[in-house]
Design a protein around this motif. Structure first.
Motif, PDB file in Angstrom:
ATOM      1  N   ASN A  94      -7.278  -9.300   0.008  1.00 37.70           N
ATOM      2  CA  ASN A  94      -8.671  -9.283  -0.445  1.00 37.70           C
ATOM      3  C   ASN A  94      -9.512  -8.327   0.411  1.00 37.70           C
ATOM      4  OD1 ASN A  94      -8.118 -11.221  -2.421  1.00 37.70           O
ATOM      5  ND2 ASN A  94      -8.556 -12.909  -1.031  1.00 37.70           N
ATOM      6  N   SER A  95      -8.972  -7.126   0.607  1.00 34.38           N
ATOM      7  CA  SER A  95      -9.609  -6.171   1.512  1.00 34.38           C
ATOM      8  C   SER A  95      -9.765  -4.822   0.817  1.00 34.38           C
ATOM      9  CB  SER A  95      -8.769  -6.013   2.784  1.00 34.38           C
ATOM     10  OG  SER A  95      -9.237  -4.949   3.580  1.00 34.38           O
ATOM     11  N   MET A  96     -10.985  -4.269   0.890  1.00 34.21           N
ATOM     12  CA  MET A  96     -11.220  -2.938   0.329  1.00 34.21           C
ATOM     13  C   MET A  96     -10.517  -1.862   1.150  1.00 34.21           C
ATOM     14  SD  MET A  96     -12.963  -2.877  -2.463  1.00 34.21           S
ATOM     15  CE  MET A  96     -13.415  -1.149  -2.440  1.00 34.21           C
ATOM     16  N   GLU A  97     -10.315  -2.135   2.443  1.00 29.09           N
ATOM     17  CA  GLU A  97      -9.649  -1.138   3.278  1.00 29.09           C
ATOM     18  C   GLU A  97      -8.232  -0.853   2.783  1.00 29.09           C
ATOM     19  OE1 GLU A  97     -11.422  -3.572   4.423  1.00 29.09           O
ATOM     20  OE2 GLU A  97     -12.978  -2.662   5.699  1.00 29.09           O
ATOM     21  N   ASP A  98      -7.574  -1.882   2.223  1.00 26.99           N
ATOM     22  CA  ASP A  98      -6.237  -1.673   1.683  1.00 26.99           C
ATOM     23  C   ASP A  98      -6.247  -0.670   0.535  1.00 26.99           C
ATOM     24  OD1 ASP A  98      -5.193  -3.400   3.503  1.00 26.99           O
ATOM     25  OD2 ASP A  98      -5.021  -5.103   2.148  1.00 26.99           O
ATOM     26  N   LEU A  99      -7.328  -0.649  -0.234  1.00 34.88           N
ATOM     27  CA  LEU A  99      -7.445   0.333  -1.318  1.00 34.88           C
ATOM     28  C   LEU A  99      -7.549   1.749  -0.751  1.00 34.88           C
ATOM     29  CD1 LEU A  99      -9.926  -1.465  -3.761  1.00 34.88           C
ATOM     30  CD2 LEU A  99      -7.447  -1.275  -3.944  1.00 34.88           C
ATOM     31  N   TYR A 100      -8.305   1.904   0.335  1.00 37.03           N
ATOM     32  CA  TYR A 100      -8.428   3.219   0.951  1.00 37.03           C
ATOM     33  C   TYR A 100      -7.074   3.684   1.500  1.00 37.03           C
ATOM     34  CZ  TYR A 100     -13.338   1.745   0.877  1.00 37.03           C
ATOM     35  OH  TYR A 100     -14.567   1.288   0.492  1.00 37.03           O
ATOM     36  N   ILE A 101      -6.337   2.750   2.105  1.00 35.40           N
ATOM     37  CA  ILE A 101      -5.014   3.101   2.637  1.00 35.40           C
ATOM     38  C   ILE A 101      -4.078   3.508   1.506  1.00 35.40           C
ATOM     39  CG2 ILE A 101      -2.991   2.182   3.823  1.00 35.40           C
ATOM     40  CD1 ILE A 101      -4.866   0.385   5.424  1.00 35.40           C
ATOM     41  N   THR A 102      -4.116   2.763   0.398  1.00 33.99           N
ATOM     42  CA  THR A 102      -3.272   3.088  -0.749  1.00 33.99           C
ATOM     43  C   THR A 102      -3.608   4.468  -1.298  1.00 33.99           C
ATOM     44  OG1 THR A 102      -3.137   0.737  -1.317  1.00 33.99           O
ATOM     45  CG2 THR A 102      -2.501   2.305  -3.015  1.00 33.99           C
ATOM     46  N   ALA A 103      -4.898   4.780  -1.389  1.00 34.46           N
ATOM     47  CA  ALA A 103      -5.310   6.100  -1.872  1.00 34.46           C
ATOM     48  C   ALA A 103      -4.808   7.204  -0.938  1.00 34.46           C
ATOM     49  CB  ALA A 103      -6.833   6.156  -1.999  1.00 34.46           C
ATOM     50  N   ALA A 104      -4.865   6.948   0.373  1.00 35.47           N
ATOM     51  CA  ALA A 104      -4.383   7.943   1.332  1.00 35.47           C
ATOM     52  C   ALA A 104      -2.885   8.178   1.170  1.00 35.47           C
ATOM     53  CB  ALA A 104      -4.703   7.483   2.757  1.00 35.47           C
ATOM     54  N   PHE A 105      -2.137   7.100   0.969  1.00 39.06           N
ATOM     55  CA  PHE A 105      -0.695   7.267   0.768  1.00 39.06           C
ATOM     56  C   PHE A 105      -0.389   7.868  -0.603  1.00 39.06           C
ATOM     57  CE2 PHE A 105      -0.277   4.237   4.310  1.00 39.06           C
ATOM     58  CZ  PHE A 105       0.650   4.930   5.061  1.00 39.06           C
ATOM     59  N   GLY A 106      -1.286   7.664  -1.568  1.00 39.65           N
ATOM     60  CA  GLY A 106      -1.117   8.348  -2.844  1.00 39.65           C
ATOM     61  C   GLY A 106      -1.195   9.849  -2.683  1.00 39.65           C
ATOM     62  N   LEU A 107      -2.146  10.313  -1.884  1.00 34.12           N
ATOM     63  CA  LEU A 107      -2.260  11.744  -1.593  1.00 34.12           C
ATOM     64  C   LEU A 107      -1.041  12.231  -0.828  1.00 34.12           C
ATOM     65  CD1 LEU A 107      -3.875  14.394  -1.526  1.00 34.12           C
ATOM     66  CD2 LEU A 107      -5.037  13.537   0.528  1.00 34.12           C
ATOM     67  N   MET A 108      -0.592  11.421   0.141  1.00 36.37           N
ATOM     68  CA  MET A 108       0.586  11.802   0.914  1.00 36.37           C
ATOM     69  C   MET A 108       1.824  11.869   0.023  1.00 36.37           C
ATOM     70  SD  MET A 108       2.232   9.844   4.236  1.00 36.37           S
ATOM     71  CE  MET A 108       0.687   9.936   5.132  1.00 36.37           C
ATOM     72  N   GLY A 109       1.983  10.876  -0.860  1.00 37.70           N
ATOM     73  CA  GLY A 109       3.123  10.883  -1.769  1.00 37.70           C
ATOM     74  C   GLY A 109       3.109  12.072  -2.708  1.00 37.70           C
ATOM     75  N   TYR A 110       1.926  12.467  -3.162  1.00 34.36           N
ATOM     76  CA  TYR A 110       1.812  13.644  -4.034  1.00 34.36           C
ATOM     77  C   TYR A 110       2.243  14.904  -3.279  1.00 34.36           C
ATOM     78  CZ  TYR A 110      -0.370  17.385  -6.721  1.00 34.36           C
ATOM     79  OH  TYR A 110      -0.601  18.541  -7.419  1.00 34.36           O
ATOM     80  N   MET A 111       1.847  15.001  -2.017  1.00 37.29           N
ATOM     81  CA  MET A 111       2.266  16.150  -1.205  1.00 37.29           C
ATOM     82  C   MET A 111       3.775  16.148  -1.019  1.00 37.29           C
ATOM     83  SD  MET A 111      -0.776  16.043   1.656  1.00 37.29           S
ATOM     84  CE  MET A 111       0.064  17.244   2.691  1.00 37.29           C
ATOM     85  N   SER A 164       0.822  -1.205   0.000  1.00 35.39           N
ATOM     86  CA  SER A 164       0.000   0.000   0.000  1.00 35.39           C
ATOM     87  C   SER A 164       0.858   1.257   0.000  1.00 35.39           C
ATOM     88  CB  SER A 164      -0.936   0.000   1.215  1.00 35.39           C
ATOM     89  OG  SER A 164      -1.823  -1.090   1.177  1.00 35.39           O
ATOM     90  N   ILE A 165       1.906   1.259   0.807  1.00 37.40           N
ATOM     91  CA  ILE A 165       2.767   2.440   0.886  1.00 37.40           C
ATOM     92  C   ILE A 165       3.559   2.611  -0.405  1.00 37.40           C
ATOM     93  CG2 ILE A 165       4.723   3.465   2.087  1.00 37.40           C
ATOM     94  CD1 ILE A 165       3.756   2.280   4.633  1.00 37.40           C
ATOM     95  N   ALA A 166       4.111   1.521  -0.928  1.00 40.55           N
ATOM     96  CA  ALA A 166       4.926   1.619  -2.150  1.00 40.55           C
ATOM     97  C   ALA A 166       4.091   2.093  -3.330  1.00 40.55           C
ATOM     98  CB  ALA A 166       5.563   0.268  -2.455  1.00 40.55           C
ATOM     99  N   LEU A 167       2.916   1.488  -3.529  1.00 42.86           N
ATOM    100  CA  LEU A 167       2.081   1.872  -4.659  1.00 42.86           C
ATOM    101  C   LEU A 167       1.493   3.260  -4.468  1.00 42.86           C
ATOM    102  CD1 LEU A 167       0.189  -1.441  -5.488  1.00 42.86           C
ATOM    103  CD2 LEU A 167       2.160  -0.441  -6.628  1.00 42.86           C
ATOM    104  N   GLY A 168       1.187   3.629  -3.226  1.00 40.24           N
ATOM    105  CA  GLY A 168       0.631   4.946  -2.977  1.00 40.24           C
ATOM    106  C   GLY A 168       1.646   6.055  -3.141  1.00 40.24           C
ATOM    107  N   CYS A 169       2.761   5.948  -2.406  1.00 39.43           N
ATOM    108  CA  CYS A 169       3.763   7.021  -2.401  1.00 39.43           C
ATOM    109  C   CYS A 169       4.529   7.123  -3.712  1.00 39.43           C
ATOM    110  CB  CYS A 169       4.747   6.810  -1.253  1.00 39.43           C
ATOM    111  SG  CYS A 169       4.050   7.130   0.371  1.00 39.43           S
ATOM    112  N   PHE A 170       4.589   6.046  -4.483  1.00 37.14           N
ATOM    113  CA  PHE A 170       5.328   6.085  -5.732  1.00 37.14           C
ATOM    114  C   PHE A 170       4.393   6.037  -6.935  1.00 37.14           C
ATOM    115  CE2 PHE A 170       8.453   4.695  -2.677  1.00 37.14           C
ATOM    116  CZ  PHE A 170       9.603   5.374  -3.055  1.00 37.14           C
ATOM    117  N   GLY A 171       3.570   4.981  -7.022  1.00 31.58           N
ATOM    118  CA  GLY A 171       2.751   4.781  -8.210  1.00 31.58           C
ATOM    119  C   GLY A 171       1.668   5.811  -8.386  1.00 31.58           C
ATOM    120  N   ILE A 172       0.706   5.857  -7.449  1.00 30.58           N
ATOM    121  CA  ILE A 172      -0.420   6.788  -7.569  1.00 30.58           C
ATOM    122  C   ILE A 172       0.063   8.235  -7.500  1.00 30.58           C
ATOM    123  CG2 ILE A 172      -2.547   7.545  -6.446  1.00 30.58           C
ATOM    124  CD1 ILE A 172      -3.072   4.694  -5.657  1.00 30.58           C
ATOM    125  N   ALA A 173       1.051   8.506  -6.647  1.00 29.67           N
ATOM    126  CA  ALA A 173       1.581   9.864  -6.552  1.00 29.67           C
ATOM    127  C   ALA A 173       2.214  10.311  -7.863  1.00 29.67           C
ATOM    128  CB  ALA A 173       2.602   9.943  -5.417  1.00 29.67           C
TER     129      ALA A 173
END
Length: 510
Positions: A406-423, A207-216
């Motif tokens: 297999n958890s939707m919560e992991d998607l929410y966490i990834t999205a949150a780290f995507g926002l954090m990575g963008y910042m 979640s952190i890797a994909l959020g802070c790097f990929g989505i960001a």
């Protein structure tokens, strides 16, 4: 000579048509898994583990192993071309993506492919000749020694970060705090979970890797208001002779570092890439260029990544201890087949042990072909316009995140780290030290507690043990060295500021 005889015995079993086919399937699937953003060997092996019931023992383990070390080859592709890494290719984003922005995508991919081949070859040699005895090295490390080794990792943050040392340490501390989220292993107390059940197991590295790097990175590209693609024009894979000569030293250093760290429980490809990058940034002839799109910044980490993936089989097969989650799945595959890895495995199942080692030689050749001359065909998917490509990237990021638990919560966490990575990107903060802190923080805490329990609260254990004492001495030398260098740099700037430049005075005419 005995090792060569055993290796020849292994090739007799590995060179059958069925085992060659399973090796090829594992390498192709592993490369594809590494290539697609969001997927990884952990999720893939988890999904394919039930298939091992219907596949012969040697073939099943050869295929699963090929997926694991094949993914180490392929995961650098998405990191280099799109700055979307897996956990074991985070460092590849630093110089690899910078090379892509400079139009050197082909050179970066060639460097990663050849360096991975070198790292895999060195690791297989280590596995062949030293596996029966090298697994015992892990028994020499106690909690205090592991704790000292983690501290060395934090000291290396000044080399990993591409910004200032202060920013790098601050980001590493953020990663350490994120690593504390979840249930305490010793007391069972929930920490920093805000009473949310899905945080009781902590935050996943995916979640952190994909959020802070990929989505960001996708968000940053969309925010730039420029039409872009990961690369343009023809991909020239072949380097000049001068460029090729720069690959070899870094690849050999990374191979040695990765081979060693792969043996130690808690080591593995993720830590090996950071260590190799730190060493290269200190000893390389081109160390001033590392961080700006340098060949050495790609070669060392790629070799260490692949070498650690191969030698991580040593503690699993020699002493029965998996050093990471993927090796734990491999242990499950062994047990499913009725085999208990450990000191007696080589004697009880020599055809399986040496057949698996021999298959790694063949897999290394398969992967070299897949990832160097054929890489341009793998990259054809990235020639899609970015407006079409970025929804696909986000889709695979979501699939990869969801498939872990297999958890939707992991998607929410990834999205949150995507926002954090963008910042972080907007503030010009490098997220790489954050990942280092997140990975090493929990390991440091766990080993520190064990060391304190065994020493009954005495800090002297960190200097009394030979290994930890040596590492702590190296840390002290490094810190003093850094302070002296900082003082000299400040004094040099102050002296340069005291001497004001003399501007020429224009003389009046006449």
């Amino acid at each position: 000579m005995e090792a060569l005889h055993n290796l020849a015995f292994g090739f007799e079993h590995a060179l059958t048509y069925s085992n060659l086919l399973y090796c090829a399937i594992g390498c192709v699937v592993g490369t594809l898994v590494g290539l697609l953003p969001g997927l990884g060997p952990l999720a893939t092996i988890s999904l394919l583990l039930p298939l091992t019931y219907s596949i012969p023992t040697t073939g099943a383990l050869i295929m699963l192993a090929g997926i694991y070390y094949g993914a180490q080859y392929g995961d650098s592709v998405s990191a280099i071309t799109m700055k979307i890494p897996h956990a074991s290719s985070i460092v590849a984003c630093i110089d690899g993506y910078q090379m892509t922005l400079k139009g050197k995508t082909g050179l970066a991919l060639f460097t990663a492919g050849v360096s991975s081949f070198i790292g895999g070859t060195v690791a297989i040699i280590v596995l062949t000749f030293l596996a029966p005895t090298l697994g015992e090295v892990a028994f020499l490390f106690g909690p205090a020694d592991y704790c000292a080794m983690m501290l060395v990792g934090f000291v290396c943050v000044s080399f990993v970060t591409t910004g200032s040392l202060l920013n790098g340490l601050a980001m590493a501390m953020v990663g350490v705090l994120l690593g504390q989220i979840g249930t305490d292993v010793n007391s069972g107390t929930a920490r920093f979970t805000m009473d949310l059940p899905f945080l009781f197991d902590g935050v996943g590295v995916v979640s952190i890797a994909l959020g802070c790097f990929g989505i960001a990175e996708v968000t940053k590209n969309l925010d730039s208001r420029e039409e872009r693609s990961p690369f343009n024009g023809k991909i020239n894979l072949m380097p000049t002779w001068a460029e090729f000569k720069r690959i070899i030293p870094s690849a050999l250093r990374g191979s040695a570092i990765g081979s060693f760290l792969g043996i130690l429980p808690g080591g593995g490809p993720t830590i090996a890439q950071f260590a190799a990058y730190a060493i290269d940034k200190k000893v390389s002839k081109y160390r001033d260029e590392i961080g700006t799109g340098c060949i050495e910044g790609v070669a060392g980490q790629a070799a260490a990544d692949e070498a650690a993936a191969r030698t991580s089989f040593i503690p699993l097969m020699s002493i029965g201890i998996p050093e990471n989650a993927v090796m734990a799945l491999m242990l499950a595959a062994f047990i499913i087949k009725g085999i208990q890895p450990g000191p007696n495995m080589i004697a009880a199942h020599p055809e399986l042990f040496w057949g698996l080692v021999a298959s790694m030689w063949m897999g290394n050749v398969f992967l070299l072909v897949l990832n160097v001359p054929l890489v341009r065909y793998w990259l054809s998917v990235f020639k899609i316009p970015y407006a079409v490509l970025f929804p696909c990237i986000l889709f695979f990021c979501c699939i990869g995140t969801y498939s872990v638990n297999n958890s939707m919560e992991d998607l929410y966490i990834t999205a949150a780290f995507g926002l954090m990575g963008y910042m972080f990107m907007r503030l010009e903060l490098d997220p790489s030290p954050l990942m280092l802190g997140f990975i090493l923080g929990p390991m440091l805490e766990e080993n520190f507690r064990r060391a304190m329990l065994l020493s009954r609260g005495s800090f002297a254990t960190f200097v009394q043990r030979p290994i930890s004492g040596t590492l702590m001495a190296l840390i002290a030398v490094f810190v003093v060295w850094q302070l002296v260098a900082f003082v000299l740099q400040v004094r040099k700037k102050k002296m340069a500021g005291d001497v004001a430049p003399i501007d020429p005075i224009e003389q009046p005419a006449g």
